[in-house]
Design a protein around this motif. Structure first.
Motif, PDB file in Angstrom:
ATOM      1  N   LEU A  70       0.828  -1.205   0.000  1.00 12.35           N
ATOM      2  CA  LEU A  70       0.000   0.000   0.000  1.00 12.35           C
ATOM      3  C   LEU A  70       0.865   1.258   0.000  1.00 12.35           C
ATOM      4  O   LEU A  70       0.538   2.252  -0.658  1.00 12.35           O
ATOM      5  N   GLN A  71       1.959   1.218   0.724  1.00 15.75           N
ATOM      6  CA  GLN A  71       2.835   2.381   0.773  1.00 15.75           C
ATOM      7  C   GLN A  71       3.531   2.631  -0.563  1.00 15.75           C
ATOM      8  O   GLN A  71       3.797   3.771  -0.935  1.00 15.75           O
ATOM      9  N   ALA A  72       3.830   1.559  -1.290  1.00 13.53           N
ATOM     10  CA  ALA A  72       4.605   1.706  -2.519  1.00 13.53           C
ATOM     11  C   ALA A  72       3.740   1.874  -3.767  1.00 13.53           C
ATOM     12  O   ALA A  72       4.199   2.466  -4.749  1.00 13.53           O
ATOM     13  N   CYS A  73       2.500   1.375  -3.754  1.00 11.21           N
ATOM     14  CA  CYS A  73       1.752   1.227  -4.995  1.00 11.21           C
ATOM     15  C   CYS A  73       0.468   2.034  -5.090  1.00 11.21           C
ATOM     16  O   CYS A  73      -0.045   2.239  -6.198  1.00 11.21           O
ATOM     17  N   MET A  74      -0.094   2.466  -3.985  1.00  8.62           N
ATOM     18  CA  MET A  74      -1.423   3.066  -4.054  1.00  8.62           C
ATOM     19  C   MET A  74      -1.428   4.425  -4.739  1.00  8.62           C
ATOM     20  O   MET A  74      -2.465   4.882  -5.226  1.00  8.62           O
ATOM     21  N   GLY A  75      -0.272   5.090  -4.800  1.00 11.95           N
ATOM     22  CA  GLY A  75      -0.227   6.363  -5.500  1.00 11.95           C
ATOM     23  C   GLY A  75      -0.585   6.227  -6.962  1.00 11.95           C
ATOM     24  O   GLY A  75      -1.183   7.140  -7.557  1.00 11.95           O
ATOM     25  N   ALA A  76      -0.226   5.104  -7.586  1.00 16.54           N
ATOM     26  CA  ALA A  76      -0.562   4.874  -8.993  1.00 16.54           C
ATOM     27  C   ALA A  76      -2.031   4.538  -9.179  1.00 16.54           C
ATOM     28  O   ALA A  76      -2.600   4.774 -10.246  1.00 16.54           O
ATOM     29  N   LEU A  77      -2.657   4.007  -8.148  1.00 13.11           N
ATOM     30  CA  LEU A  77      -4.050   3.564  -8.241  1.00 13.11           C
ATOM     31  C   LEU A  77      -5.015   4.647  -7.771  1.00 13.11           C
ATOM     32  O   LEU A  77      -6.013   4.946  -8.441  1.00 13.11           O
ATOM     33  N   LEU A  78      -4.712   5.238  -6.602  1.00 12.53           N
ATOM     34  CA  LEU A  78      -5.573   6.263  -6.001  1.00 12.53           C
ATOM     35  C   LEU A  78      -4.715   7.481  -5.654  1.00 12.53           C
ATOM     36  O   LEU A  78      -4.330   7.683  -4.499  1.00 12.53           O
ATOM     37  N   PRO A  79      -4.373   8.312  -6.633  1.00 11.22           N
ATOM     38  CA  PRO A  79      -3.419   9.401  -6.399  1.00 11.22           C
ATOM     39  C   PRO A  79      -3.874  10.452  -5.396  1.00 11.22           C
ATOM     40  O   PRO A  79      -3.035  11.178  -4.849  1.00 11.22           O
ATOM     41  N   LYS A  80      -5.166  10.546  -5.123  1.00  5.51           N
ATOM     42  CA  LYS A  80      -5.649  11.516  -4.141  1.00  5.51           C
ATOM     43  C   LYS A  80      -5.815  10.905  -2.748  1.00  5.51           C
ATOM     44  O   LYS A  80      -6.383  11.525  -1.860  1.00  5.51           O
ATOM     45  N   ALA A  81      -5.281   9.674  -2.585  1.00  6.44           N
ATOM     46  CA  ALA A  81      -5.331   9.021  -1.274  1.00  6.44           C
ATOM     47  C   ALA A  81      -3.941   8.881  -0.675  1.00  6.44           C
ATOM     48  O   ALA A  81      -3.757   8.132   0.280  1.00  6.44           O
ATOM     49  N   VAL A  82      -2.962   9.598  -1.216  1.00  4.82           N
ATOM     50  CA  VAL A  82      -1.598   9.529  -0.683  1.00  4.82           C
ATOM     51  C   VAL A  82      -1.422  10.590   0.405  1.00  4.82           C
ATOM     52  O   VAL A  82      -2.162  11.571   0.468  1.00  4.82           O
TER      53      VAL A  82
END
Length: 708
Positions: A574-586
């Motif tokens: 989640l720390q490494a990959c979620m920015g690509a999936l949900l960029p407004k949830a970082v």
């Protein structure tokens, strides 16, 4: 006239293959007078790798073994579930009353392409057709599948017509060429593949000249180029290798990627997410290690993929509730009504052969727990009231035994043991021995192949085909993660056009957890408190590397170590990959300044919102699971393995029939459909009149039992 003796059939295992066998045996006319069917299964619930649990501590949320759904090419599965819902007979307005209430269509998958140091989303949409999911005879042969794939390519050109206009060539030429391929497709059934092959080569050579220099600068054209190269290479190879007459099995000594390269597929296509979707979806990585190249038998790959695009109605059919609620519970309720007996808490310890080594002699079972009321037995389901249906209830599987019904319930609850785990410290409370000729006339083994070395050493020693099969049919460990979040996916920046949003589902995101799916629609089927109602729900699933043997079952701490491993990997993922999936949830967006690519864990729903649940501590209230047990591990299809798959009727033991996705099904890919086909083939082995081979849809001709 004396009453005819019923044939006693004992079914081992509570997974899909076992339940399918029971369903078709018990559903045949006159079954109640012919058979006495008993299913023996470990633990408190059925479903095997498709078992679902409802967790009352967190809004009766649905907790799965992984991401589940049906493809429109699950011809056997869809027809079975349609029949099951017809027999279930729920009333209008009840939850999941009909097949149409329980399953809903999806028309797209999302692929992720990593290109120029960025993730490119690739939405692949498949138009619906008029075929019915309960009419599997609509697509009976390979020729029909080929025609369906050609038709799919034709519809792609319609979809990409605007892109054609921008590069200055007439899409009508392409449509004419596709029509030419369609007109030649029927001839391949007569052994006349030459005209279709010529049409394919003409079409591909023309198309390459049009767009080959343009694909670098257009995502849409590159995706179209890859898609056409992918399908045309498959069709070209099928014709050249005479798959129509020789079948898919002849190709299974070769890895799928080598087969594609041999038939002219470009490396751009072979390494594309479109090509990788099938091995990712079915975890085809050696030892579960996604840092290595996937290995999958070419014939199994082609059979699966062609069927995938030759679908009934819609490309996919997803569940209106959990897998256990939508699929397994209805099957169980219908089977109970048909007179099938269920012995839960019955863990098979050993299957033994007779002295001659040609039949099963005995099945030794550890009884894990006993009902307080032996007459009433154990009722495994709970009725869950759902506000969405005005408080009407849905029968669901709890995530733990119903302790109040068990004589050992207080001790089990206090010890908090997992009765489904082979590493449990819980000791059996009794033993049962099923004797051939006394307790069963026919034994159906629906237990997953990963458990057979532990449960059937005598069968392995008596028949050399068994150790060969177990050695060739590899299994891998998998992992799953489910996260419930406070905001919608749109609010968190999911890169979709939400005006035409179908749903997020795919198997080509970041390894090792490459599967991701949006199941936010299931939230109303849970019972969260209003103050903590999630707005979105994502499931993740992937393989887990595991080299060497697992520890002995006496190592009772092993499951806890694996739970920790999956948890910490989920946190890192989640720390490494979620920015690509949900960029407004970082973190840098939600609570700046912060991590620009890492997930902000405050997005997770948490029932206790205090200092103890800040940051990654909120992950503790989500769900994750390592699928480590021998019966949970995923069955793979490595090159060279198909020849070692035993057929349902060729166990080598006269009173033993095999069922499951690990036997020879013709499909030969681990899946619900493969297990359903395995179960139907087991029924054919028991009683051919109850299940003719032509009703095992997709089973290759000429592969039935040999009459001597």
């Amino acid at each position: 006239m004396s009453e005819q003796k019923k044939r006693k059939i004992a079914i081992l295992g509570g997974g899909v293959g076992a339940l399918t066998s029971a369903f078709y045996l018990a559903s045949r006319p006159g079954a109640a007078e012919m058979y006495e069917i008993t299913v023996y299964s470990i633990g408190w619930r059925l479903g095997g790798k498709c078992a679902t649990g409802r967790n009352p501590e967190f809004g009766n949320r649905i907790e799965e073994h992984g991401i589940h759904g049906f493809l429109g090419s699950y011809y056997n599965t869809l027809s079975m579930m349609s029949s099951a819902y017809d027999q279930l007979g729920r009333q209008p307005g009840e939850p999941l009353a009909t097949f149409e209430d329980a399953f809903y269509p999806i028309d797209s998958i999302l692929c992720w392409e990593f290109r120029d140091y960025r993730w490119v989303n690739w939405k692949l949409t498949m138009p619906r057709n008029d075929l019915k999911p309960w009419e599997p005879q609509s697509l009976p042969t390979l020729r029909h599948w080929i025609e369906a794939v050609i038709g799919f390519m034709g519809r792609l050109f319609e979809h990409h017509a605007p892109s054609f206009a921008t590069v200055g060539f007439d899409g009508s030429i392409a449509r004419g060429m596709v029509h030419s391929m369609t007109s030649h497709a029927a001839a391949i059934a007569r052994g006349e593949g030459g005209p279709l092959l010529t049409a394919i080569e003409d079409f591909w050579n023309w198309f390459k000249r049009q767009v080959e220099k343009l694909v670098e600068n257009s995502d849409a054209l590159r995706h179209l180029y890859v898609t056409l190269d992918y399908f045309l290479t498959m069709l070209r190879g099928i014709i050249k290798d005479d798959v129509i007459n020789k079948g898919f099995d002849q190709l299974d000594g070769e890895n799928f990627s080598d087969w594609f390269a041999r038939h002219g597929g470009s490396m751009l296509t072979i390494s594309s997410p479109l090509s990788m979707n099938t091995p990712n979806l079915s975890y085809q990585y050696p030892d579960g290690d996604t840092t290595r190249s996937p290995q999958m038998a070419a014939g199994a790959y082609l059979h699966w993929t062609l069927r995938e695009f030759a679908y009934l109605g819609s490309f996919g059919w997803l569940f209106a509730a959990g897998t256990g609620d939508t699929v397994v519970a209805p099957l169980y309720l219908v089977l109970k009504r048909l007179g099938v007996k269920f012995e839960l808490f019955h863990k098979v310890r050993e299957i033994t052969a007779n002295a001659a080594g040609d039949a099963v002699d005995e099945v030794v079972i550890d009884v894990q727990a006993t009902p307080k009321d032996a007459t009433a037995g154990y009722d495994p389901l709970i009725d869950l009231p759902l506000a969405k249906f005005g408080g009407k209830t849905l029968p669901v599987w709890p995530d733990r035994p119903r302790y109040e019904q068990l004589a050992e319930g207080d001790r089990l609850q206090a010890a908090d043991v997992d009765l489904e785990s082979y590493w449990t410290s819980w000791q059996p409370v009794g033993e049962k021995r099923l004797k051939a000729g006394r307790d069963f006339d026919t034994l159906i083994c629906g237990i997953a192949i990963g458990a057979l070395p532990y449960l059937a050493p005598g069968l392995m020693a008596a028949n050399p085909k068994w150790p060969q099969m177990v050695g060739a049919i590899k299994t891998v460990q998998t992992q799953t993660l489910q996260v419930w979040m406070k905001r919608s996916l749109k609010q968190m920046g999911l890169p979709f056009d939400f005006k035409n949003y179908d749903r997020l589902i795919g198997a080509t995101f970041v390894n090792p957890i490459d599967g991701v799916a949006d199941f936010s629609d299931l939230i109303p089927m849970e019972t969260w408190p209003a103050a903590n109602m999630p707005q979105s729900l994502l499931y993740f699933s992937g393989a887990t590397p595991q080299y060497g043997p697992q520890p002995p079952f006496s190592d009772h701490d092993y499951p806890a170590r694996e739970y920790d491993r999956v948890k910490y990997q989920a946190q890192q993922y989640l720390q490494a990959c979620m920015g690509a999936l949900l960029p407004k949830a970082v973190s840098n967006v939600v609570h700046p300044p912060g991590d620009p690519i890492g997930f902000d864990f405050s997005e997770l729903v948490c029932l206790e919102d205090d200092a103890a649940t800040l940051g990654v501590a909120r992950l503790d209230q989500q769900f994750w699971k390592p699928n480590i047990d021998p019966t949970e591990r995923y069955t793979t299809s490595p090159p060279g393995s198909t020849q070692y798959r035993l057929k349902a009727w060729n166990s080598g033991f006269s009173n033993l029939v095999l069922a499951g996705d690990w036997i020879y099904t013709g499909l030969n890919v681990g899946s619900f459909e493969g297990a359903c086909m395995g179960g139907k083939l087991a029924v054919h082995a028991v009683d051919p009149t109850a299940m003719p081979l032509d009703q095992v849809y997709g089973y290759p001709p000429g592969q039935g039992p040999v009459s001597l």
